[in-house]
Design a protein around this motif. Structure first.
Motif, short mmCIF file in Angstrom:
data_model
loop_
_atom_site.label_atom_id
_atom_site.label_comp_id
_atom_site.label_asym_id
_atom_site.label_seq_id
_atom_site.Cartn_x
_atom_site.Cartn_y
_atom_site.Cartn_z
N ASN A 58 -10.51 -6.16 -4.91
CA ASN A 58 -11.19 -4.86 -5.09
C ASN A 58 -10.89 -4.26 -6.47
OD1 ASN A 58 -8.59 -3.97 -4.83
ND2 ASN A 58 -8.99 -2.45 -3.25
N LEU A 60 -8.17 -3.67 -7.93
CA LEU A 60 -6.96 -2.88 -8.09
C LEU A 60 -6.03 -3.58 -9.08
CD1 LEU A 60 -6.40 -0.24 -6.66
CD2 LEU A 60 -5.03 -1.45 -4.98
N ARG A 86 -15.37 -0.34 -4.40
CA ARG A 86 -14.12 -0.14 -3.67
C ARG A 86 -14.34 0.65 -2.38
NH1 ARG A 86 -10.95 1.37 -8.85
NH2 ARG A 86 -10.03 -0.61 -9.47
N SER A 87 -15.31 1.55 -2.42
CA SER A 87 -15.56 2.34 -1.22
C SER A 87 -16.08 1.46 -0.09
CB SER A 87 -16.56 3.47 -1.52
OG SER A 87 -17.85 2.94 -1.70
N PHE A 93 -2.26 -1.17 3.32
CA PHE A 93 -1.06 -1.55 2.57
C PHE A 93 0.15 -1.71 3.48
CE2 PHE A 93 -3.85 1.02 -0.03
CZ PHE A 93 -3.87 0.38 -1.25
N ASN A 97 0.76 4.17 2.71
CA ASN A 97 0.23 5.00 1.62
C ASN A 97 -0.72 6.08 2.11
OD1 ASN A 97 1.69 3.34 -0.02
ND2 ASN A 97 -0.06 2.25 -0.88
N TYR A 99 -1.96 9.86 2.41
CA TYR A 99 -1.80 11.01 1.53
C TYR A 99 -0.77 11.94 2.15
CZ TYR A 99 -6.25 8.98 0.16
OH TYR A 99 -7.23 8.10 -0.20
N HIS A 101 0.36 14.86 1.58
CA HIS A 101 0.16 16.31 1.71
C HIS A 101 -0.95 16.65 2.69
CE1 HIS A 101 -2.88 14.87 -0.94
NE2 HIS A 101 -3.39 16.06 -1.19
N ARG A 159 -8.60 5.44 8.28
CA ARG A 159 -9.07 5.97 7.00
C ARG A 159 -9.98 4.95 6.30
NH1 ARG A 159 -4.55 7.49 2.61
NH2 ARG A 159 -4.17 5.26 2.71
N MET A 163 -14.90 4.60 5.98
CA MET A 163 -15.80 4.32 4.86
C MET A 163 -16.87 3.31 5.24
SD MET A 163 -14.30 6.37 2.79
CE MET A 163 -14.98 6.11 1.16
N GLY B 123 1.74 4.31 -4.80
CA GLY B 123 0.93 4.03 -3.60
C GLY B 123 -0.11 5.10 -3.33
N GLN B 124 0.20 6.35 -3.70
CA GLN B 124 -0.74 7.44 -3.48
C GLN B 124 -1.98 7.26 -4.34
OE1 GLN B 124 -0.24 10.24 -1.24
NE2 GLN B 124 1.16 8.65 -0.53
N GLU B 126 -2.95 4.35 -5.62
CA GLU B 126 -3.65 3.13 -5.18
C GLU B 126 -4.48 3.39 -3.93
OE1 GLU B 126 -0.74 0.05 -4.76
OE2 GLU B 126 -0.63 -0.28 -6.92
N ALA B 127 -3.91 4.19 -3.01
CA ALA B 127 -4.66 4.48 -1.79
C ALA B 127 -5.89 5.33 -2.09
CB ALA B 127 -3.76 5.20 -0.79
N SER B 128 -5.84 6.09 -3.18
CA SER B 128 -6.99 6.90 -3.56
C SER B 128 -8.05 6.05 -4.25
CB SER B 128 -6.57 8.03 -4.51
OG SER B 128 -5.46 8.70 -4.01
N ARG B 129 -7.59 5.24 -5.20
CA ARG B 129 -8.55 4.40 -5.92
C ARG B 129 -9.19 3.38 -4.99
NH1 ARG B 129 -8.38 4.82 -11.32
NH2 ARG B 129 -10.58 4.32 -11.08
N SER B 130 -8.44 2.87 -4.02
CA SER B 130 -8.98 1.79 -3.19
C SER B 130 -10.02 2.28 -2.17
CB SER B 130 -7.86 1.01 -2.49
OG SER B 130 -7.27 1.79 -1.51
N VAL B 131 -10.09 3.60 -1.93
CA VAL B 131 -11.22 4.07 -1.11
C VAL B 131 -12.41 4.45 -2.00
CG1 VAL B 131 -9.91 4.88 0.89
CG2 VAL B 131 -10.34 6.44 -1.02
N TYR B 141 -7.51 15.53 -5.89
CA TYR B 141 -7.33 15.68 -4.44
C TYR B 141 -6.01 15.13 -3.91
CZ TYR B 141 -12.22 16.97 -4.43
OH TYR B 141 -13.40 17.61 -4.67
N VAL B 142 -5.40 14.22 -4.64
CA VAL B 142 -4.21 13.58 -4.08
C VAL B 142 -2.96 13.76 -4.96
CG1 VAL B 142 -3.20 11.40 -3.30
CG2 VAL B 142 -5.62 11.88 -2.87
N GLN B 146 0.27 17.06 -4.82
CA GLN B 146 1.64 16.65 -4.52
C GLN B 146 2.57 16.93 -5.69
OE1 GLN B 146 2.07 12.80 -2.49
NE2 GLN B 146 -0.11 12.84 -2.09
#
Ligand SMILES: Nc1ncnc2c1ncn2[C@@H]1O[C@H](COP(=O)(O)OP(=O)(O)OP(=O)(O)O)[C@@H](O)[C@H]1O
Ligand SMILES: [Mg+2]
Lengths: 250, 229
Positions: A58, A60, A86-87, A93, A97, A99, A101, A159, A163, B123-124, B126-131, B141-142, B146
């Motif tokens: 993807n 990354l 990617r979407s 993982f 990972n 979010y 917050h 999550r 998508m 990881g935060q 990566e988890a954002s970019r990978s979606v 947003y992420v 934080q």
């Protein structure tokens, strides 16, 4: 036209790290493909390049040479909208990972509203459905720090599923879990496989590989050494390295 | 008894005068914190984008500000800038104070914001970019929500540093708290010790709540261990 979901062509990747004298060849001319609806399990010793391969699918992880296509779209082409691609490729993982917050529920809502521009109401409905599907309907209000590893991983899977991905990539999704919660997450993954999801799964769970995989790929030192159906691979490994590996872990 | 009455008399006379100074100190420090934080936030974010020339440029800016005394920076802004003959650089003393103190503040805030962003686990991101989030969306947003939480405790410490730095402004004739005190001392030189103590107490009343807040915020939001020296 083809039913290839993922095409990997002569992919090479070398890491240059200042602190190490020798560069690390993490992917060494890897060529393979994964068909639509196929479940491929990637196994191999530590450092063999499994994560690097998965993360390059993807984008990354950037690769040095070769090409990767997801449903016909090039990952490496500069003109590709990598965010759109990617979407459509879910990634789970080892360390979840989530979010930190956001609550579990908001973790599932956020990417839908931000990336897919779904309405809040639609995203919430989907999030509720998925929390149900992954077996934690009552935990949506919890923050990640208030969830067990297994529960966090369920949220992470939800999550990704929100998508509506074409492909799901799992990088040791159960390696950080307590033994008693591993089963539930694997069960969930088996369910996805049975629903026809295209999956590339890096795992040390040989039981899962045997039952759920259509094909097993064995990697060592950045190269694909052997691939076969799970039964063939586990009962009758061809290469010496695969034999060694299986002897060590089984 | 007589001693006490005398001191009380001083307090009585000086309090409105010193309060005026405190008010000026308060105004300048608030404005400097505001603009300094805005500038520092922007520079801090830019510093983390891994754009090499930009990073170098910002680091140079930080070295210049962190490597010289605030007093010198104040002199440069107040006395040297006007010599460039650019009309808008011809600051009056209040503007010079605010501008120099804002720049000074921004050097701390930049460091804090950048450190906080780096302290958010990869990881935060990566988890954002990978979606499929863009880098900007991942920040918005992420990562920033934080990171900003982690900036609260050290920001409170910076606030106190800025408050105390305003004392230097007396040299360009700003009637802040220290300056007001010095004027009072000229009128009552016999009570120099007492008046300075009084000034210290006034500063304390301003700084103490901020310091307490910082302590509280540290237990609430955690520390990222930024050295503010
Ligand atoms: N970001 C990186 N920088 C430098 N070297 C890296 C990086 N990521 C991986 N490597 C190196 O590349 C090789 C392959 O790593 P990779 O993580 O892909 O292996 P893996 O098969 O996933 O291993 P494991 O089972 O331990 O997760 C290893 O030698 C590793 O040290
Ligand atoms: Mg790995």
């Amino acid at each position: 036209m083809s039913d290839m979901m993922i095409r990997i062509e002569k992919v090479c990747k070398t890491y240059h790290v200042k602190s190490r004298a020798e560069p690390v060849r993490a992917l060494d001319n890897v060529t393979n493909h994964i068909d639509r609806g196929e479940v491929v399990v990637i196994i191999g010793p530590s450092g063999s390049g499994k994560s690097t391969l998965l993360r390059s699918l993807n984008g990354l992880q950037e690769i040095d040479s070769g090409a990767i296509f997801i449903d016909g779209v090039s990952v490496t082409d500069k003109k590709t909208n990598l965010n759109l691609l990617r979407s459509q490729v879910g990634m789970v993982f080892q360390h979840f990972n989530l979010y930190q917050h956001k609550t579990a529920f908001e973790n599932i809502v956020l990417p839908q509203t931000v990336v897919l521009k779904r309405s809040r109401a639609e995203a919430e409905a989907i999030a509720n459905d998925l929390l149900n599907k992954v077996g934690i309907p009552d935990l949506g209000g919890n923050y990640p720090s208030m969830l067990s590893g297994g529960q966090q991983q369920r949220v992470a899977i939800a999550r990704s599923l929100a998508m509506k991905p074409k492909v799901m990539l799992f990088d040791e999704a159960t390696s950080a879990l307590d033994p008693e919660t591993v089963g539930g997450v694997l069960e969930l993954m088996r369910g996805l496989a049975a629903d026809g999801m295209t999956m590339a799964v890096v795992t040390h769970e040989m039981g899962f590989a045997r039952e759920a995989a259509d094909r097993v790929i064995f990697m060592d030192a950045g190269a694909i050494i052997e691939e076969n159906t799970p039964d063939q691979f586990f009962d009758n490994p061809q290469s010496e390295r695969a034999q060694d590996f299986l002897r060590q872990i089984l | 008894m007589e001693w006490f009455a005398h001191k009380w008399d001083i307090i009585d006379q000086l309090t409105p005068f010193l309060l005026q100074g405190l008010w000026t100190t308060f105004k300048i420090s608030i404005v400097a914190i505001f603009f300094g934080s805005m500038l520092g936030f922007i520079l801090g974010v830019l510093k983390t984008l891994q754009i090499y020339p930009l990073e170098k440029l910002i680091n140079t800016y930080l070295h210049l500000l962190r490597g010289s005394p605030y007093l010198v920076q104040l002199y440069i802004v107040y006395f040297v800038f006007p010599s460039f003959n650019i009309s808008w650089l011809n600051f009056d003393s209040f503007t010079a104070a605010v501008v120099s103190l804002s720049l000074y503040t921004s050097s701390y805030v930049t460091e804090i914001v950048a450190s906080a962003i780096f302290a958010v686990p990869t990881g935060q991101s990566e988890a954002s970019r990978s979606v499929g989030m863009t880098k900007a969306q991942a920040y918005r947003y992420v990562i920033l929500p934080q990171a900003l939480k982690m900036t609260i405790p050290p920001m409170a410490s910076v606030y106190v540093i800025v408050i105390k730095s305003t004392a230097v402004l007396s040299v360009i004739g700003i009637a802040e708290l220290t300056r007001q005190g010095e004027v009072a001392i000229m009128r009552m030189p016999g009570d120099i010790m007492f008046i300075y103590s009084l000034i210290a107490i006034f500063y304390f009343f301003y700084c103490f709540p901020v310091l307490r807040f910082s302590k509280w915020a540290e237990t609430r939001f955690g520390s990222i261990g930024i050295d503010l020296k």
